[in-house]
Design an enzyme around this catalytic site. Sequence first.
Site, short mmCIF file in Angstrom:
data_model
loop_
_atom_site.label_atom_id
_atom_site.label_comp_id
_atom_site.label_asym_id
_atom_site.label_seq_id
_atom_site.Cartn_x
_atom_site.Cartn_y
_atom_site.Cartn_z
CB THR A 17 -0.93 0.01 1.24
OG1 THR A 17 -1.58 -1.25 1.33
CG2 THR A 17 -1.96 1.11 1.14
CB SER A 64 -0.18 -6.13 1.37
OG SER A 64 0.36 -4.87 1.46
CB THR A 97 -2.49 -1.44 5.29
OG1 THR A 97 -3.19 -1.55 4.05
CG2 THR A 97 -1.92 -0.05 5.44
#
Length: 118
Positions: A17, A64, A97
């Site tokens: 992110t 991620s 994140t």
Amino acid sequence: MNSITLPKVAVLGTGGTIAGSGANNTQYAGYRPADTPVDGLLLAIPALRSIASLESEQVAQVASQNLGGTTLLHLARRVNHWLNETDCTGAVVTVGTNTLEETAYFLNLVVKSKKTVV
């Protein structure tokens, strides 16, 4: 003239992110995670170079949710490598994140140093 030696900090990028981009800072449609390399992130904050001597390394460049075991092991090896350097005072890992907590927990288990990892 005083010469100040800045602390050496390794900044390791994984994508995610924090490295995402879009047409503007409020765009969600068309957002691309893991688009900006770690050096690009550091260039966006030039004042960082006034508080630390930064060494950057792009360990991975993935969204991620794609940060898996093989990449995490490689990241741990690289963090340990940098922290084993006597002049390196700590490390910063940029990560998305989606896996922030898992990455922090994993590194807490496998990093073999008393130096700070953020």
